[in-house]
Scaffold this active site. Structure first.
Site, PDB file in Angstrom:
ATOM      1  N   ASN A 241     -29.262  39.792   8.799  1.00 25.37           N
ATOM      2  CA  ASN A 241     -29.502  38.344   8.747  1.00 25.37           C
ATOM      3  C   ASN A 241     -30.577  37.939   9.749  1.00 25.37           C
ATOM      4  O   ASN A 241     -31.488  37.181   9.413  1.00 25.37           O
ATOM      5  CB  ASN A 241     -28.217  37.591   9.109  1.00 25.37           C
ATOM      6  N   HIS A 246     -31.148  34.952   6.081  1.00 29.94           N
ATOM      7  CA  HIS A 246     -29.845  34.813   5.408  1.00 29.94           C
ATOM      8  C   HIS A 246     -29.909  35.157   3.919  1.00 29.94           C
ATOM      9  O   HIS A 246     -29.023  35.844   3.396  1.00 29.94           O
ATOM     10  CB  HIS A 246     -29.337  33.378   5.620  1.00 29.94           C
ATOM     11  N   ASP A 250     -27.651  37.759   1.908  1.00 33.76           N
ATOM     12  CA  ASP A 250     -26.853  37.462   0.703  1.00 33.76           C
ATOM     13  C   ASP A 250     -27.096  38.500  -0.387  1.00 33.76           C
ATOM     14  O   ASP A 250     -26.157  38.926  -1.074  1.00 33.76           O
ATOM     15  CB  ASP A 250     -27.221  36.065   0.155  1.00 33.76           C
ATOM     16  N   GLU A 277     -18.694  39.125   5.607  1.00 33.58           N
ATOM     17  CA  GLU A 277     -19.121  40.460   5.156  1.00 33.58           C
ATOM     18  C   GLU A 277     -17.926  41.409   5.139  1.00 33.58           C
ATOM     19  O   GLU A 277     -18.066  42.589   5.354  1.00 33.58           O
ATOM     20  CB  GLU A 277     -20.286  41.006   6.003  1.00 33.58           C
TER      21      GLU A 277
HETATM   22  P1  GH3 Z   1     -20.085  45.106  12.939  1.00 34.78           P
HETATM   23  O1  GH3 Z   1     -20.765  46.346  12.519  1.00 34.78           O
HETATM   24  O2  GH3 Z   1     -19.383  45.224  14.234  1.00 34.78           O
HETATM   25  O3  GH3 Z   1     -19.176  44.573  11.853  1.00 34.78           O
HETATM   26  O4  GH3 Z   1     -21.245  44.034  13.152  1.00 34.78           O
HETATM   27  P2  GH3 Z   1     -21.620  42.828  12.240  1.00 34.78           P
HETATM   28  O5  GH3 Z   1     -22.942  42.334  12.687  1.00 34.78           O
HETATM   29  O6  GH3 Z   1     -21.536  43.242  10.807  1.00 34.78           O
HETATM   30  O7  GH3 Z   1     -20.439  41.856  12.476  1.00 34.78           O
HETATM   31  P3  GH3 Z   1     -20.380  40.369  13.035  1.00 34.78           P
HETATM   32  O8  GH3 Z   1     -18.973  39.926  12.773  1.00 34.78           O
HETATM   33  O9  GH3 Z   1     -20.889  40.273  14.412  1.00 34.78           O
HETATM   34  O10 GH3 Z   1     -21.363  39.562  12.091  1.00 34.78           O
HETATM   35  C1  GH3 Z   1     -21.095  39.283  10.774  1.00 34.78           C
HETATM   36  C2  GH3 Z   1     -22.245  38.478  10.268  1.00 34.78           C
HETATM   37  O11 GH3 Z   1     -22.107  38.217   8.854  1.00 34.78           O
HETATM   38  C3  GH3 Z   1     -22.364  37.141  10.908  1.00 34.78           C
HETATM   39  C4  GH3 Z   1     -22.463  36.158   9.796  1.00 34.78           C
HETATM   40  O12 GH3 Z   1     -23.531  35.244  10.001  1.00 34.78           O
HETATM   41  C5  GH3 Z   1     -22.770  37.011   8.586  1.00 34.78           C
HETATM   42  N1  GH3 Z   1     -22.288  36.435   7.372  1.00 34.78           N
HETATM   43  C6  GH3 Z   1     -21.032  36.034   7.073  1.00 34.78           C
HETATM   44  N2  GH3 Z   1     -20.986  35.551   5.829  1.00 34.78           N
HETATM   45  C7  GH3 Z   1     -22.221  35.640   5.296  1.00 34.78           C
HETATM   46  C8  GH3 Z   1     -22.815  35.289   4.034  1.00 34.78           C
HETATM   47  O13 GH3 Z   1     -22.146  34.789   3.115  1.00 34.78           O
HETATM   48  N3  GH3 Z   1     -24.113  35.527   3.854  1.00 34.78           N
HETATM   49  C9  GH3 Z   1     -24.873  36.071   4.841  1.00 34.78           C
HETATM   50  N4  GH3 Z   1     -26.171  36.309   4.588  1.00 34.78           N
HETATM   51  N5  GH3 Z   1     -24.351  36.398   6.037  1.00 34.78           N
HETATM   52  C10 GH3 Z   1     -23.056  36.201   6.269  1.00 34.78           C
HETATM   53 MG    MG Z   2     -19.567  43.650  10.058  1.00 29.70          MG
HETATM   54 MG    MG Z   3     -16.790  41.365  10.159  1.00 31.72          MG
END
Ligand code: GH3
Ligand code: MG
Ligand code: MG
Length: 367
Positions: A241, A246, A250, A277
């Site tokens: 992201n 973003h 997606d 995610e």
């Molecule tokens: P880890 O390997 O520890 O899981 O790291 P991570 O970066 O995957 O985990 P973290 O929980 O820090 O971040 C998850 C990110 O997912 C943050 C959030 O902005 C993004 N996210 C959540 N929902 C959506 C979505 O519907 N679309 C997009 N593009 N991003 C999303």
């Molecule tokens: Mg993650």
């Molecule tokens: Mg997560």
């Protein structure tokens, strides 16, 4: 559509009434001035509809409403049919049946507000007419005279008119009821789908997943078959992201969703997006060893797949997974264990799965 449905009937009525007015056989049976007034109302309503058609035809592909024209059309149809029903006798079933049908079609095609105004204009007319009839100011069925009857029975043309309107009326009303319930079923199915589906990936959402998990655990309590649960979390997804935006994120999530549903035996297994995610797989009749096969397949599919970001970069994704096979646990116990395993998979370096088996706890089977 309302105009196309209503105006042919108005033209038929105009034609039949005109025949009655010129025919020497029929004319004595009708009150000529009343029928001329009805003809004027129907002709005016038809002209208004023709005008509205001319006005609306160039914008037929536009969805935005034109309230003023819509109200004119509703009033024309409403007043035309009220005129027919009143003139033929408001207590005769046939014209009133047609009026009900027209009202229902109107509610389907036009806006609720338009129909409310048309209803408030047309409905009191019945009351006013009824009061005038009770006070002997106007006769019942003012458009026909005693000569429309012979020995108490309607003569052929009056009988024909009534039968025609009656049969058209009930066919229309029955058709409407079928259409209405069909549409209700379709709306119900659509709402159900929307409330259980994740928009981005098309997978089941958390609500649908939890309902299915509960149902499968109840089934397991009966059958004693194994059941596995996999929590899947995208690795370092925030970086995708942050670096590519973003929308690119997606796209990657949509790809993961597609591979998850490809990798399981639907409809027996269920792939769901729990939020953000985080995804989950529910694998009934599956041991932890079989679940491991599913996880490896998912990893292979992911390794072979990529998404091209707007910058031109090729984005790849890995996932960490927490897998648990359970027997008789409650849903929250299974999810907690899967989450602990997922946390370990992250801690051990990501792009891997951690497995465990929870032994039979038959005393704790959910009700
Ligand atoms: P880890 O390997 O520890 O899981 O790291 P991570 O970066 O995957 O985990 P973290 O929980 O820090 O971040 C998850 C990110 O997912 C943050 C959030 O902005 C993004 N996210 C959540 N929902 C959506 C979505 O519907 N679309 C997009 N593009 N991003 C999303
Ligand atoms: Mg993650
Ligand atoms: Mg997560």
């Amino acid at each position: 559509m309302a105009i196309a449905l209503a105006s042919p009937f108005f033209l038929i009525y105009l034609g039949l009434h005109q025949i009655a007015l010129v025919s020497d056989t029929i004319r004595p049976g009708v009150r000529v001035p009343v029928l001329w007034i009805l003809q004027a109302v129907l002709a005016l309503a038809t002209l208004v509809m023709a005008g509205a058609w001319w006005r609306l035809w160039p914008r037929r592909h536009q969805a935005d409403p034109v309230p003023a024209v819509e109200l004119l059309v509703a009033l024309s149809i409403g007043l035309g049919y009220v005129g027919i029903a009143v003139c033929a006798g408001a207590f005769s079933a046939a014209p009133t049946q047609v009026l009900m049908g027209v009202f229902t079609i109107g509610l389907m095609l036009l806006q609720w507000r338009t129909m409310l105004i048309a209803f408030l204009v047309c409905a009191p007319m019945f009351g006013v007419f009824d009061a005038l009839m009770v006070l002997d100011v106007v006769p019942y069925a003012p458009a026909v005279t005693a000569q429309a009857f012979h020995n108490g029975e309607p003569v052929w043309w009056w009988s024909l008119w009534r039968h025609m309107v009656f049969h058209v009326g009930w066919v229309v009303v029955a058709g409407l009821i079928f259409m209405f319930f069909g549409r209700l079923d379709a709306v119900h199915a659509k709402l159900n789908r929307l409330s259980t589906t994740d928009v981005l990936t098309g997978l089941a959402n958390r609500r649908a997943f939890m309902a299915r998990l509960n149902a499968e655990l109840r089934r397991q309590a009966r059958t004693g078959r194994p059941l596995s649960l996999v929590l899947v979390d995208a690795d370092h997804f925030k970086r995708i992201n942050d670096t590519h935006g973003h929308p690119a994120g997606d796209q990657v999530l949509a790809m993961l969703g597609r591979l998850l549903s490809l990798g399981v035996r639907t409809p027996v297994d269920m792939a769901a997006r729990l939020g953000g995610e985080e995804f989950a797989l529910l694998l009934p009749d599956t041991t932890v060893d079989e679940a491991e096969t599913v996880c490896r397949r998912l990893q292979q599919l992911l390794a072979a797949e990529s998404v091209r970001a707007p910058s031109g970069d090729v984005l790849r994704l890995t996932v960490s997974m927490g897998v648990v096979e359970g027997q008789g646990q409650r849903p929250e116990q299974l999810l907690r264990q899967a989450d602990t395993n997922l946390y370990q998979a992250k801690a051990q370096g990501r792009n891997r799965a951690v497995y465990s088996v929870l032994g039979p706890l038959l005393s704790e089977v959910p009700a």
